[in-house]
Motif scaffolding. Structure first.
Motif, mmCIF file in Angstrom:
data_model
loop_
_atom_site.group_PDB
_atom_site.id
_atom_site.type_symbol
_atom_site.label_atom_id
_atom_site.label_comp_id
_atom_site.label_asym_id
_atom_site.label_seq_id
_atom_site.Cartn_x
_atom_site.Cartn_y
_atom_site.Cartn_z
ATOM 1 N N VAL A 79 0.820 -1.140 0.012
ATOM 2 C CA VAL A 79 0.089 -0.049 -0.082
ATOM 3 C C VAL A 79 0.869 1.260 -0.055
ATOM 4 C CG1 VAL A 79 -0.319 0.116 2.354
ATOM 5 C CG2 VAL A 79 -2.143 1.032 0.965
ATOM 6 N N GLY A 80 1.899 1.080 0.697
ATOM 7 C CA GLY A 80 3.128 2.471 0.601
ATOM 8 C C GLY A 80 3.605 2.469 -0.816
ATOM 9 N N GLU A 81 3.826 1.418 -1.506
ATOM 10 C CA GLU A 81 4.167 1.639 -2.886
ATOM 11 C C GLU A 81 3.178 2.137 -3.832
ATOM 12 O OE1 GLU A 81 7.215 1.172 -4.232
ATOM 13 O OE2 GLU A 81 8.276 -0.476 -3.267
ATOM 14 N N ASP A 82 1.817 1.717 -3.682
ATOM 15 C CA ASP A 82 0.597 2.311 -4.261
ATOM 16 C C ASP A 82 0.667 3.874 -4.121
ATOM 17 O OD1 ASP A 82 -1.238 2.174 -5.802
ATOM 18 O OD2 ASP A 82 -2.777 1.065 -4.762
ATOM 19 N N GLU A 83 0.471 4.452 -2.798
ATOM 20 C CA GLU A 83 0.260 5.655 -2.529
ATOM 21 C C GLU A 83 1.383 6.423 -3.036
ATOM 22 O OE1 GLU A 83 -0.051 6.677 1.826
ATOM 23 O OE2 GLU A 83 -2.099 5.944 1.698
ATOM 24 N N SER A 169 -6.556 0.168 1.561
ATOM 25 C CA SER A 169 -6.442 1.202 0.474
ATOM 26 C C SER A 169 -5.528 2.347 0.639
ATOM 27 C CB SER A 169 -7.898 1.845 0.296
ATOM 28 O OG SER A 169 -8.184 2.194 1.445
ATOM 29 N N GLU A 170 -5.308 2.514 2.251
ATOM 30 C CA GLU A 170 -4.420 3.684 2.645
ATOM 31 C C GLU A 170 -3.407 3.088 3.525
ATOM 32 O OE1 GLU A 170 -7.114 6.336 4.415
ATOM 33 O OE2 GLU A 170 -8.151 6.768 2.595
ATOM 34 N N LYS A 171 -2.258 3.840 3.714
ATOM 35 C CA LYS A 171 -1.031 3.313 4.583
ATOM 36 C C LYS A 171 -1.739 3.644 5.948
ATOM 37 C CE LYS A 171 3.698 4.302 5.018
ATOM 38 N NZ LYS A 171 4.916 5.161 4.689
ATOM 39 N N SER A 172 -2.442 4.657 6.135
ATOM 40 C CA SER A 172 -2.619 4.907 7.704
ATOM 41 C C SER A 172 -3.620 3.698 8.106
ATOM 42 C CB SER A 172 -3.421 6.207 7.975
ATOM 43 O OG SER A 172 -4.721 6.371 7.002
ATOM 44 N N ARG A 173 -4.618 3.215 7.227
ATOM 45 C CA ARG A 173 -5.396 2.330 7.451
ATOM 46 C C ARG A 173 -4.731 0.723 7.831
ATOM 47 N NH1 ARG A 173 -10.914 1.549 4.191
ATOM 48 N NH2 ARG A 173 -11.347 3.740 5.265
ATOM 49 N N ALA A 174 -3.714 0.588 6.778
ATOM 50 C CA ALA A 174 -2.977 -0.580 7.211
ATOM 51 C C ALA A 174 -2.238 -0.895 8.331
ATOM 52 C CB ALA A 174 -1.694 -0.391 5.901
ATOM 53 N N ALA A 175 -1.743 0.632 8.901
ATOM 54 C CA ALA A 175 -1.192 0.751 10.180
ATOM 55 C C ALA A 175 -1.931 0.499 11.145
ATOM 56 C CB ALA A 175 -0.435 2.047 10.230
ATOM 57 N N GLY A 176 -3.216 0.784 11.406
ATOM 58 C CA GLY A 176 -4.310 0.545 12.294
ATOM 59 C C GLY A 176 -4.640 -1.075 12.336
ATOM 60 N N LEU A 177 -4.626 -1.597 10.766
ATOM 61 C CA LEU A 177 -5.084 -2.915 10.876
ATOM 62 C C LEU A 177 -4.096 -3.691 11.384
ATOM 63 C CD1 LEU A 177 -6.662 -3.145 7.449
ATOM 64 C CD2 LEU A 177 -8.081 -3.248 9.598
ATOM 65 N N ALA A 178 -2.780 -3.342 11.312
ATOM 66 C CA ALA A 178 -1.607 -4.083 11.758
ATOM 67 C C ALA A 178 -1.526 -4.060 13.361
ATOM 68 C CB ALA A 178 -0.144 -3.342 11.279
ATOM 69 N N LEU A 179 -1.907 -2.889 14.090
ATOM 70 C CA LEU A 179 -2.118 -2.970 15.553
ATOM 71 C C LEU A 179 -3.250 -3.699 15.920
ATOM 72 C CD1 LEU A 179 -1.373 0.770 15.992
ATOM 73 C CD2 LEU A 179 0.197 -1.000 16.571
ATOM 74 N N VAL A 180 -4.298 -3.787 15.061
ATOM 75 C CA VAL A 180 -5.453 -4.791 15.525
ATOM 76 C C VAL A 180 -5.158 -6.103 15.711
ATOM 77 C CG1 VAL A 180 -7.630 -5.404 14.807
ATOM 78 C CG2 VAL A 180 -7.221 -2.773 15.051
ATOM 79 N N THR A 181 -4.426 -6.544 14.612
ATOM 80 C CA THR A 181 -3.852 -7.746 14.210
ATOM 81 C C THR A 181 -3.180 -8.242 15.350
ATOM 82 O OG1 THR A 181 -3.936 -7.820 11.858
ATOM 83 C CG2 THR A 181 -2.595 -9.465 12.841
ATOM 84 N N TRP A 182 -2.203 -7.386 15.969
ATOM 85 C CA TRP A 182 -1.301 -7.670 16.929
ATOM 86 C C TRP A 182 -1.960 -7.747 18.193
ATOM 87 C CZ3 TRP A 182 -0.124 -4.869 21.478
ATOM 88 C CH2 TRP A 182 1.033 -5.358 22.408
ATOM 89 N N PHE A 183 -2.970 -6.869 18.440
ATOM 90 C CA PHE A 183 -3.768 -6.800 19.802
ATOM 91 C C PHE A 183 -4.451 -8.571 19.781
ATOM 92 C CE2 PHE A 183 -3.468 -2.480 20.414
ATOM 93 C CZ PHE A 183 -3.150 -2.612 21.889
ATOM 94 N N LEU A 184 -5.090 -8.764 18.427
ATOM 95 C CA LEU A 184 -5.928 -10.036 18.330
ATOM 96 C C LEU A 184 -5.046 -11.196 18.645
ATOM 97 C CD1 LEU A 184 -8.237 -9.212 15.341
ATOM 98 C CD2 LEU A 184 -9.031 -9.506 17.687
ATOM 99 N N PHE A 185 -4.166 -11.338 18.254
ATOM 100 C CA PHE A 185 -3.386 -12.732 18.324
ATOM 101 C C PHE A 185 -2.480 -12.539 19.524
ATOM 102 C CE2 PHE A 185 -3.938 -13.086 13.797
ATOM 103 C CZ PHE A 185 -4.094 -14.323 13.717
ATOM 104 N N VAL A 186 -2.101 -11.332 20.019
ATOM 105 C CA VAL A 186 -0.915 -11.442 21.251
ATOM 106 C C VAL A 186 -1.535 -11.305 22.596
ATOM 107 C CG1 VAL A 186 1.007 -10.125 22.250
ATOM 108 C CG2 VAL A 186 1.067 -10.462 19.880
#
Length: 275
Positions: A79-83, A169-186
């Protein structure tokens, strides 16, 4: 294959210029050495403790740090490359989407693997030189086993990062989803299992619960390192899991399955992504 390696080489050099390898290596080395030396401070002791205690404690700490670093390392890989407008340019070359994705995965996996080896390897070297209680014949195989499992865990979350990057679709949204993924699994997954135990007053099938832990790669990582030190006392969900002894082969196979699943999903999402 040469195209994939070319992409990986370019991304790896970018990672070296951004000093990811140095930063991650220092984090791992400081955490491992500090935990090994100050791990018994609560009991009024300072100094290197036994190897099993050190590595089991380090595995418990690593499940918080390694997934977060892996997600932050690669969440913007697509997504960073896309932006920035470079993704369309890259795909204008004789380069397919799967080759680009696998090349990027390989580069970030290499960065994390080298950083893990340097960081935890430095801690093992320091511990071996300064501790007289642990011979090298025990230290090297144990740390080697831990490093291999830690690399696998990191690769799994790099693959998750590319799932997020391919879907967002956006880099900021990807960062938020990454943190949510971390919270869910960890955090959330284990809390949910503990809530299940409390809510049912322990009436959950004792043979079923250990298998539920296989639904979380961080728990598999901890189980794998506990299996290496089978006589090491543990508490919480890990003590429940010890009722069903999973062999190292089963646990390694489970980690590999967790690596292949998000990698395949990332490939599928990236092929469907519109540019």
């Amino acid at each position: 294959m040469s195209i994939i390696l070319s992409v990986a080489d370019k991304e790896f050099r970018d990672g070296l210029r951004n000093r990811w390898v140095l930063a991650i290596s220092l984090i791992f080395a400081l955490l491992a050495t500090g935990l090994a030396y100050f791990g018994a401070a609560a009991a009024g002791q300072v100094g290197f403790t036994s190897l099993p205690t050190t590595l089991v404690s380090l595995a418990s700490l690593a499940v918080f740090v390694i997934p977060l670093i892996a997600l932050m390392l690669a969440y913007d890989g697509l997504v960073g490359e896309d932006e920035n407008g470079t993704l369309l340019l890259l795909l204008s070359y004789p380069l397919s989407r799967w080759q680009l994705l696998l090349g990027k995965l390989l580069s970030h996996g290499g960065i994390l693997a080298i950083s893990t080896l340097l960081g935890f390897g430095a801690a093992a070297l320091i511990m071996g030189l300064l501790s007289d209680s642990t011979p090298w014949s025990e230290l090297l195989p144990a740390f080697g086993f831990f490093i291999i499992s830690a690399v696998l865990l990191g690769w799994i979350f790099i693959a998750f990062a590319y799932v997020i990057s391919a879907a967002a679709s956006e880099k900021s949204r990807a960062a938020g989803l990454a943190l949510v993924t971390w919270f869910l699994f960890v955090l959330v997954f284990d809390l949910a299992l503990l809530g299940l135990l409390v809510g049912t007053r322990g009436n959950v099938d004792a043979e079923l619960l250990p298998y539920l832990l296989l639904l979380n790669p961080t728990d598999i990582f901890r189980l794998l390192n506990l299996a290496y030190f089978a006589d090491q006392p543990v508490s919480g969900l890990m003590s429940v899991a010890q009722q069903v002894r999973f062999g190292p082969v089963t646990l390694f196979a489970s980690l590999l399955a967790w690596l292949l699943l998000p990698t395949g999903l990332a490939l599928w999402l990236f092929n469907r992504r519109t540019l």
